[in-house]
Scaffold this active site. Structure first.
Site, short mmCIF file in Angstrom:
data_model
loop_
_atom_site.label_atom_id
_atom_site.label_comp_id
_atom_site.label_asym_id
_atom_site.label_seq_id
_atom_site.Cartn_x
_atom_site.Cartn_y
_atom_site.Cartn_z
N ASP A 158 0.85 -1.20 0.00
CA ASP A 158 0.00 0.00 0.00
C ASP A 158 0.88 1.25 0.00
OD1 ASP A 158 -2.18 1.62 0.12
OD2 ASP A 158 -2.96 0.84 2.01
N HIS A 231 -9.22 -1.06 -8.12
CA HIS A 231 -9.06 0.05 -7.18
C HIS A 231 -8.13 1.13 -7.72
CE1 HIS A 231 -8.74 2.40 -3.62
NE2 HIS A 231 -7.48 2.07 -3.39
C1 HEM Z 1 -10.05 -0.25 2.22
C2 HEM Z 1 -9.42 0.72 1.97
C3 HEM Z 1 -8.27 0.79 1.01
C4 HEM Z 1 -7.26 -0.10 0.76
C5 HEM Z 1 -7.04 -1.47 1.37
C6 HEM Z 1 -6.43 0.51 -0.25
C7 HEM Z 1 -5.31 -0.07 -0.80
C8 HEM Z 1 -4.61 0.39 -1.90
C9 HEM Z 1 -3.58 -0.30 -2.60
C10 HEM Z 1 -3.05 -1.69 -2.22
C11 HEM Z 1 -3.17 0.48 -3.63
C12 HEM Z 1 -2.10 0.15 -4.67
C13 HEM Z 1 -0.73 0.63 -4.29
C14 HEM Z 1 -0.61 2.11 -4.19
O1 HEM Z 1 -0.46 2.81 -5.18
O2 HEM Z 1 -0.72 2.61 -3.06
C15 HEM Z 1 -3.94 1.69 -3.57
C16 HEM Z 1 -3.83 2.74 -4.44
C17 HEM Z 1 -4.53 3.91 -4.33
N1 HEM Z 1 -5.52 4.20 -3.42
FE1 HEM Z 1 -6.26 2.96 -2.03
N2 HEM Z 1 -6.94 1.73 -0.56
C18 HEM Z 1 -8.07 1.94 0.18
C19 HEM Z 1 -8.91 3.03 0.17
C20 HEM Z 1 -8.67 4.16 -0.57
C21 HEM Z 1 -9.45 5.36 -0.51
C22 HEM Z 1 -10.68 5.59 0.40
C23 HEM Z 1 -8.87 6.24 -1.39
C24 HEM Z 1 -9.28 7.66 -1.74
C25 HEM Z 1 -9.67 8.60 -0.98
C26 HEM Z 1 -7.75 5.58 -2.00
C27 HEM Z 1 -6.91 6.15 -2.95
C28 HEM Z 1 -5.93 5.48 -3.63
C29 HEM Z 1 -5.17 6.07 -4.74
C30 HEM Z 1 -5.31 7.49 -5.28
C31 HEM Z 1 -4.29 5.07 -5.18
C32 HEM Z 1 -3.26 5.19 -6.32
C33 HEM Z 1 -3.90 4.90 -7.66
C34 HEM Z 1 -2.85 5.00 -8.75
O3 HEM Z 1 -2.60 6.12 -9.22
O4 HEM Z 1 -2.28 3.96 -9.12
N3 HEM Z 1 -7.65 4.34 -1.48
N4 HEM Z 1 -4.83 1.62 -2.50
#
Ligand code: HEM
Length: 318
Positions: A158, A231
């Site tokens: 993450d 996601h």
């Molecule tokens: C259950 C909740 C969540 C989990 C387990 C989760 C997990 C992850 C994971 C594993 C990634 C891929 C690696 C990374 O780029 O960080 C990711 C990307 C991302 N997450 Fe989450 N996330 C969650 C909730 C959220 C929420 C609520 C938001 C927004 C407010 C968010 C915004 C983002 C963004 C902007 C990316 C990068 C997308 C990209 O440009 O590749 N996430 N998240």
């Protein structure tokens, strides 16, 4: 003036290993009483943090104590009705999409405390509560932890596409667009609970399409190999064709014996519109994460700079 991270609270770095998230709401007390309590706390809290940093054995380490705390729009109206608000501070009323929604829930004060040593996290929150317990009730208190290799509890690394630590302050801190509140930040905590049985029964290839990355290597999949609602597709947010970022410091929380497991999401941003845009995109596109999760709470909080806290402590905010 330009942003100065040394004036900010700990909003732009260090996820921590042991993490405490606390949401409090004010008791039904006279406005002036609550105001006076927070004026005193603005000063006390900074002394408590300085003291804890002396006592904390990890003093010099990057894993040392980090604290951010702030106020919701609802709290601001009670505490400082005659002081202009940070420009983007509002009450988060929730977002809705065709299949899923995210609720906006109650809360006046929010704390995000982390350290390598759980004792320091405990002691900091405990000392804070000595000064707040007569004025507040606990809405939610959650202990998070760093999972192996910084993975989310769903097994994926993450934070890869979040800003690198050298750039993070630029994404997290308010700049000269709102000079009175420079070096403050907009925090959005959101507590998710996952149905881990559903998730764990999916094949790794399906999970990878759902997140948009390989599970072991963390390499991003080609767009055509991702689900449409992956996601890392659904959460992207652009303005004028430019992809926007926020500082994310999510951690898992769990009570495995009780079968309770989730992610405590926390995003800090210079502009609340960016975080809100991501949330709206996630519900509009039915982000895959929503298909096996329930969202328990979420609210916007303004995290004042240390200069703003000093002004509050001097009772300049009426
Ligand atoms: C259950 C909740 C969540 C989990 C387990 C989760 C997990 C992850 C994971 C594993 C990634 C891929 C690696 C990374 O780029 O960080 C990711 C990307 C991302 N997450 Fe989450 N996330 C969650 C909730 C959220 C929420 C609520 C938001 C927004 C407010 C968010 C915004 C983002 C963004 C902007 C990316 C990068 C997308 C990209 O440009 O590749 N996430 N998240």
């Amino acid at each position: 003036m330009s942003i100065n991270p040394s004036k900010a609270q700990d909003v732009w770095k260090d996820v921590g290993e042991s993490v405490q998230f606390t949401v409090l709401k004010f008791k039904d007390l006279p406005r002036q009483e609550l105001h006076d309590a927070i004026v005193a706390f603005a000063d006390r809290s900074q002394a408590i943090i300085r003291s804890m940093r002396i006592r904390d054995t990890d003093l010099a380490a990057a894993t040392g104590l980090k604290v951010a705390f702030g106020f919701s729009n609802h709290a601001w109206d009670i505490l400082f009705p005659n002081t202009p608000k940070p420009k983007e501070l509002e009450t988060f009323k929730g977002v809705k999409g065709p299949e899923y929604g995210m609720p906006g829930t109650e809360g006046d004060l929010f704390f995000h405390i982390r350290d390598a040593d759980h004792a320091a996290v405990y002691e900091t929150q405990a000392q804070f509560m000595r000064f707040l317990k007569d004025y507040t009730e606990v809405v939610d208190s959650t202990q998070g932890f760093r999972y192996f290799e910084g993975r989310a509890i769903i097994g994926f690394i993450d934070g890869t596409e979040a800003p690198a630590v050298e750039d993070a302050a630029d994404y997290a801190l308010i700049g000269d667009e709102d000079p009175d509140y420079e070096n403050g930040s907009y925090a959005f905590p959101q507590k998710w609970r996952h149905n881990m049985d559903v998730w764990n029964h999916m094949k790794t290839e399906v999970q990878e399409k759902a997140v948009g990355r390989e599970k072991f290597t963390d390499l991003e999949l080609e767009d055509e190999d991702k689900f449409e609602n992956a996601h890392n597709v659904a959460s992207q947010y652009e303005e004028d064709g430019e992809e926007k970022k926020i500082v994310r410091m999510n951690v898992p929380y769990s009570d495995p014996a009780a079968g309770v497991t989730g992610t405590y999401f926390i995003g800090y941003s210079r502009h609340w519109t960016v975080t809100k845009g991501m949330l709206q995109n996630m519900v509009d596109q039915s982000d895959f994460l929503l298909t096996f999760s329930r969202i328990l709470n979420g609210q916007l909080y303004f995290i004042p700079s240390r200069d703003t806290l000093a002004q509050i402590a001097d009772d300049e905010f009426k």
